[in-house]
Design a protein around this motif. Structure first.
Motif, short mmCIF file in Angstrom:
data_model
loop_
_atom_site.label_atom_id
_atom_site.label_comp_id
_atom_site.label_asym_id
_atom_site.label_seq_id
_atom_site.Cartn_x
_atom_site.Cartn_y
_atom_site.Cartn_z
N ASP A 91 0.83 -1.21 0.00
CA ASP A 91 0.00 0.00 0.00
C ASP A 91 0.87 1.26 0.00
O ASP A 91 0.51 2.27 -0.61
CB ASP A 91 -0.91 0.04 1.23
N THR A 92 2.01 1.18 0.67
CA THR A 92 2.81 2.38 0.89
C THR A 92 4.21 2.33 0.28
O THR A 92 4.94 3.32 0.34
CB THR A 92 2.96 2.61 2.41
N ASP B 280 -6.10 -6.83 -4.82
CA ASP B 280 -5.91 -5.90 -3.72
C ASP B 280 -6.07 -4.49 -4.31
O ASP B 280 -6.21 -4.33 -5.53
CB ASP B 280 -4.54 -6.11 -3.08
N ASP B 281 -6.01 -3.47 -3.48
CA ASP B 281 -6.32 -2.12 -3.93
C ASP B 281 -5.41 -1.65 -5.07
O ASP B 281 -4.21 -1.46 -4.86
CB ASP B 281 -6.24 -1.16 -2.76
N ALA C 296 -2.40 2.04 -4.20
CA ALA C 296 -1.20 1.31 -3.79
C ALA C 296 0.05 1.81 -4.50
O ALA C 296 0.10 1.90 -5.74
CB ALA C 296 -1.38 -0.18 -4.06
#
Length: 472
Positions: A239-240, A310-311, A315
């Motif tokens: 995500d980061t 996933d997102d 992301a």
């Protein structure tokens, strides 16, 4: 011109229905037509335009505190078929019920061909529990859940799931089936740092995660096994951080066993990680990898249900790809539902998928098959059942639907037995007499303002009908 279900889609019916399992009771409709999940999915597919089918392949974010303008626009304009509730809500179930009913009203024939939404959230426990407040149990971390007996965990999961379904949520983006080795523990940023794993061995994760799958499904809630093929061996969070790579997991790794177990327990959705797996496909993040999505999930695990990313909206791991490329690459790899918490990138994604589907017959076939898988999952969990008209009239169909929701015989007659059951459900004195206190309690339950009504009024009935459409 009559639309016919393409043979390539019809051929998926038996395999998909077998894999997803049957939650909806099969039967016949008023005209004697079959109402199996497969037939309902086929009928919904046949009445959809290409743009509406593409819309079923997206899930966009809206704050859990209320339906955002951007999310509502995505449903109405881009035919988006699924929402995820994001952030945190501390107001209990009532405002969530109102949000779900409000979103459901957007599913018109023009928007989604009348197909309801999957409304999802992350209700894992610990630090990852979106919906909180009185009426939602404060769920402990998965690592704590993993110490419970199988019976206790399964029963608890069923209780948590009922809280979600009565709030209008029909899909939980849980359980986490990733295995974090004890030697890595909290140094694993995406999972271990937050104690999101059920244990430190694949055997424990497989058993305890499957307990959650069975418990939540027993309450009618669809669940998601995530994040295939596992985030337990990485240090950074996709995500980061960009460039997150797993150098340990192989195509035959023991860490895949929990995902196999979750599928065997009936999980209808598998979420794919965005990490890159150097020993599986070093050239692509897992969500963009045909080897991972088609080769491993579809082939090795024999899974024919819904594969979700996933997102792909926010992301950092996939920031180097344009939003359109992210969506196209995921579907090209064999995926079904593109998750974007950020609705602002949805238009570019939808436009790109539609354009590629129009230009490329092979890609269009993947879109068609993916849309059918989503529709079959919805049919299997009852979302394609007949719906109430939101006309504000407390007629026999509405009363019968209310009775089914309350677990009573559907007579269509609003007698004292039904009133007492409804009063008990909305938290007021169950005396069988419907008056101002009962109206106030029902309005609070639905998340609408109290208007001082002394008996049934069309405003409240209309909102009740909209809510019941999220329940039945």
């Amino acid at each position: 011109m009559e639309r016919r279900t393409p043979p390539r889609v019809a051929s998926l019916v038996v395999a998909l229905a077998t894999t997803l399992g049957t939650v909806v009771t099969t039967g016949t409709g008023p005209a004697g037509a079959s109402t199996t999940p497969a037939s309902l999915a086929q009928a919904a597919y046949a009445r959809m335009s290409q743009a509406q089918r593409v819309g079923q392949l997206f899930m966009v974010g809206t704050p859990a505190t209320g339906l955002s303008t951007a999310a509502a626009y995505a449903v109405s304009t881009y035919h988006v078929g699924n929402l995820i509730l994001t952030g945190r809500s501390y107001g209990g179930p009532a405002p969530v019920r109102y949000l779900a009913a409000s979103a459901d009203r957007r599913t018109t024939s023009t928007a989604t061909a009348g197909v309801p939404l999957l409304i999802a959230t992350d209700q894992e426990g610990g630090a990852v529990q979106v919906l909180q407040g009185n009426g939602f149990t404060r769920i402990p971390t998965a690592l704590i859940q993993g110490t419970w007996s199988d019976g206790t965990l399964t029963a608890s999961a069923a209780s948590w799931a009922q809280q979600l379904t009565r709030a209008g949520v029909n899909l939980n983006l849980a359980p986490v089936m990733d295995t974090v080795p004890a030697t890595l523990g909290t140094a694993n940023a995406p999972i271990g740092h937050w104690y999101r794993e059920y244990g430190h061995t694949p055997a424990v994760v497989a058993v305890k995660g499957s307990d959650v799958v069975r418990g939540e499904r027993s309450a009618g809630l669809a669940v998601t096994a995530k994040h295939f093929p596992g985030l337990g061996h990485v240090l950074a969070n996709t995500d980061t951080t960009a460039g997150v790579t797993d150098t340990v997991t192989t195509r035959t790794a023991a860490d895949l066993a929990p995902f196999r177990a979750a599928i065997a327990a009936g999980a209808p959705v598998v979420m794919v990680s965005l990490a890159t797996y150097a020993r599986i496909d070093a050239a692509h993040p897992a969500a963009f990898s045909p080897t991972v999505v088609t080769g491993m999930i579809r082939g090795d695990l024999g899974f024919h249900g819904v594969v979700m990313s996933d997102d792909l909206g926010n992301a950092r791991q996939v920031a180097a790809w344009s939003p359109g490329a992210r969506a196209v690459d995921f579907i090209s790899a064999g995926g079904d539902v593109v998750l974007t918490v950020n609705p602002s990138v949805l238009p570019a994604m939808a436009v790109a998928v539609n354009a590629r589907a129009t230009a490329d017959p092979v890609f269009r076939a993947k879109v068609d098959a993916a849309a059918y898988r989503v529709l079959l999952a919805k049919a299997t969990y009852g979302l394609l059942a007949p719906r109430l008209a939101t006309d504000g009239a407390l007629g026999t169909l509405t009363v019968a639907a209310l009775q089914r929701w309350l677990g009573l015989s559907a007579t269509g007659s609003l007698g004292s037995t039904t009133i007492r059951a409804l009063q008990a459900r909305v938290g007021t004195t169950a005396d069988g007499l419907w008056g101002p206190a009962s109206m106030a309690a029902l309005q609070s339950y639905l998340g609408i303002t109290r208007d001082g009504a002394t008996t049934w009024n069309s405003r409240t009935v209309n909102d009740l009908q909209a809510y019941l459409n999220t329940q039945l």
